[in-house]
Scaffold this motif. Structure first.
Motif: not given
Lengths: 358, 309
Positions: A68-69, A72-73, A94, A205, A260, A263-264, A277, A280
């Motif tokens: 997912t992240p 998105l990134c 992020l 995402a 992202a 959402s993390e 992270s 990511y």
């Protein structure tokens, strides 16, 4: 000369799809040699890397959680890369998105409202866009190289997060650990599948992938991104503003990276920590290229890179392989991809010695 | 004399903080002068640092350790050359790949060496001279790599502007088609320049893990490779200014460390942002004069060379 590299009259469409697969194969072969060197049975290592992590329902959902992240990134970065805007600071965007979005919870932690999470997501997007907007401003106003400024801001954002969770945002009941309060239910991404960590961020995402696809294929700004990237002079002649595309790419990429981030921290992480992270934002660069800067490709590439994170963990637990193998693998994929991409624009010709080619 | 003695430790640490930047900056300068932009400096510093550290721990020989750092950096740069020069890959993307790869490889190689202490690179003491108050320890009591970094900066400056080889290198960077048609091997010269840059970054990395902080830690370069890249823009591609810039950044790094030690009432994380923010500010100040950048930057930088014939 026996081997000659010759420019193709036009890029090969077939090779665009062949080279990522070729790059993967080369990476797998090289990693098998690496595993052998590290004293681990290569076949067993590959099985632990690519099959064991996802041979059950929980593992499969974890793959989506990690992808997912990355997706998105990477989706955000791909728009910039298409227009030759080299935003490599997605990790910072992020992080700043997580700070701004997560900060909403820190200050409104006792609010129990259905609006809390949507506001956090929106603020996360805003935060990411601000962090992406700084290089855009410095590039369009002062001509400062966005590669270097966006990267410097990664370190600034990471230090800012560290400062906040060590200081003003530290959980007052947290025994002095550098972490924020644990996010409440109304500040947490809804779980999609009972018993797993699969959360609403994955849907965000997918929406981003779909939206970007339409934006690139159907809208004027998407067309401008493609033209300015492929032929800057043609774009200028058509009256497309280079500056506008720089702003757009960095704000768009920043916003998605910011989402992202939220959402993390509102998903699998569950609170603000000094480190939220495992890079990511940097791996997303590989995802964007491996996915050919195309939304559909990025989904596949995102899943694959997510698998290398899971596989690295599994191989560490089961075989004692160092977790750093993941990073080597990811770097190697991009290396081989860039090397193989010569086949898109050029072809190799074998000449017989002495024979003159016309 | 006691009035200025407090400044000695500060000056000494400024020099150690600046030296890796001098190595990486001067090396990358030569690469860029040949028309190649290698954004993988961070990755080359890291593999240089880990190769040197591992060699120093295993053999205890610092000469071998520094050589290993240089070789590791040059090898990574060679890979970059294969991709961008022979296979004509995009230089920006390949440079990023080099950094990501270097981060991964160095972490893998160094994993068993985290936390092992090693003796710092020995300081030289020029007999007699290093006993001079203030100036002595600063000018004559450094380790060999500090002198080597400055010597290399002078050597590169002399080579680029006073020798035929330097002229050819700059010609390749400013107009590869013209240099090619005169008969110079553009690709060959660029390979050499790229590998020289890699070796210098490798030595810079060796300095980090052997002298600046004698230990190995994952990602211990903390963005210095990127700061070195910014330095070159700051210096408008002039070797002397790269050194000045490196010492300026060394000064900023050390200033914030001393401010933290002095108990300045600013959170340490905020102070640690200073070198990165300073890099951004410096880039902005230099870049806003677009014509100056265009006048000094090698004209072919980042462009792919594919001989038509």
């Amino acid at each position: 000369m026996l081997l000659k590299i010759e420019k193709r009259p036009e890029p090969s469409r077939k090779m665009v799809y062949v080279t990522p697969v070729l790059a993967l194969l080369l990476t797998v072969v090289t990693s098998m040699a690496l595993f052998e060197f590290l004293g681990v049975n290569p076949v067993e290592a590959l099985r632990n890397f690519f099959i064991v992590p996802i041979n059950n329902k929980y593992g499969a959902t974890e793959l989506l959680v990690k992808a997912t992240p990355l997706i998105l990134c990477a989706i955000g970065l791909s728009v910039g890369f298409r227009a030759n805007v080299w935003n490599i600071g997605a990790e910072g965007q992020l992080t700043f998105g997580a700070i701004v979005g997560g900060g909403v919870f820190v200050y409104f932690h006792d609010v129990d409202s259905v609006f809390l999470l949507p506001i956090m997501i929106a603020m996360g997007a805003l935060g990411g866009a601000i962090w992406g907007g700084i290089p855009a401003f410095l590039k369009t106003r002062f001509n400062a190289n966005e590669i270097l400024t966006s990267l410097m801001l990664v370190y600034v954002a990471l230090l800012l997060l560290s400062f906040l969770v060590h200081g003003p945002w530290r959980d007052p009941d947290g025994f002095n650990f550098p972490e924020s309060r644990v996010f409440s239910d109304s500040a947490t991404m809804p779980v999609l599948l009972e018993g797993t960590r699969l959360h609403f961020g994955t849907i965000l995402a997918l929406l981003a992938v779909f939206g970007t696809w339409i934006m690139l294929a159907k809208t004027l700004v998407g067309f401008q991104v493609k033209v300015i990237g492929a032929a800057p002079k043609a774009g200028a002649y058509a009256g497309f503003s280079q500056k506008k595309i720089i702003w757009f790419s960095l704000l768009f990429g920043g916003a998605l990276a910011g989402i992202a981030g939220v959402s993390e921290v509102a998903g699998p992480v569950g609170q603000l920590l000094p480190s939220i992270s495992p890079g990511y934002g940097f791996t997303a660069i590989i995802v964007a290229f491996l996915g050919r800067l195309h939304p559909a490709g990025i989904i596949f590439a995102g899943l694959l890179m997510a698998l290398t994170y899971l596989g690295g963990e599994t191989a560490q637990i089961n075989l004692g392989l160092p977790v750093a193998v993941t990073g080597v693998f990811q770097g190697m994929v991009l290396f081989y991809l860039l090397a193989c991409d010569v086949l898109v624009n050029y072809r190799f010709r074998f000449n017989k010695i002495g024979k003159v080619t016309s | 004399m006691s009035g200025v003695e407090w400044i000695i430790p500060i000056l000494l640490t400024v020099i150690t903080a600046a030296t890796p930047l001098v190595f990486a900056g001067i090396g990358e300068l030569v690469t860029e002068k040949s028309g190649v932009l290698n954004l993988g400096v961070e990755g080359m510093l890291l593999v240089g640092a880990v190769a040197a550290f591992v060699t120093a721990t295993v053999t205890g020989n610092y000469f071998l350790a520094v050589a290993a750092g240089a070789l590791a950096g040059a090898f990574l740069a060679f890979l970059f050359g294969v991709l961008t020069l022979s296979l004509m890959a995009n230089q920006v993307a390949t440079g990023l790949a080099l950094t990501l790869f270097g981060v991964g490889v160095s972490a893998l190689i160094g994993q068993d060496f985290v936390g092992i202490p090693v003796d710092a690179l020995p300081k030289l003491a020029v007999p007699g001279l290093s006993d001079i108050p203030v100036l002595g320890p600063v000018l004559f009591g450094q380790d060999a790599l500090v002198y080597l970094s400055l010597f290399m900066a002078a050597l590169v400056s002399w080579f680029l502007y006073r020798t035929k080889g330097g002229l050819i290198l700059r010609a390749v960077g400013d107009s590869h088609n013209a240099a090619h048609s005169i008969g110079y091997s553009v690709i060959g010269i660029r390979y050499l320049a790229v590998m020289f840059g890699g070796a210098m970054s490798g030595v810079g990395g060796a300095y980090l893990s052997l002298a600046y902080t004698p230990m190995w830690a994952e990602n211990m370069t903390a963005g210095r490779g990127w700061i070195a890249l910014a330095l070159i823009v700051f210096a408008t591609w002039k070797p002397g200014l790269v050194v000045v810039g490196a010492y300026m950044f060394g000064g900023i790094t050390i200033l914030q460390l001393h401010a933290q030690a002095a108990g300045l009432d600013v959170p340490s994380q905020i102070l640690s942002m200073l070198p990165y923010l300073a890099t951004v500010v410096v880039l902005v100040l230099i870049s806003k004069d677009e014509s100056r950048i265009r006048k000094h930057a090698p004209a072919c930088i980042g462009k792919i060379f594919h001989p038509a014939a």
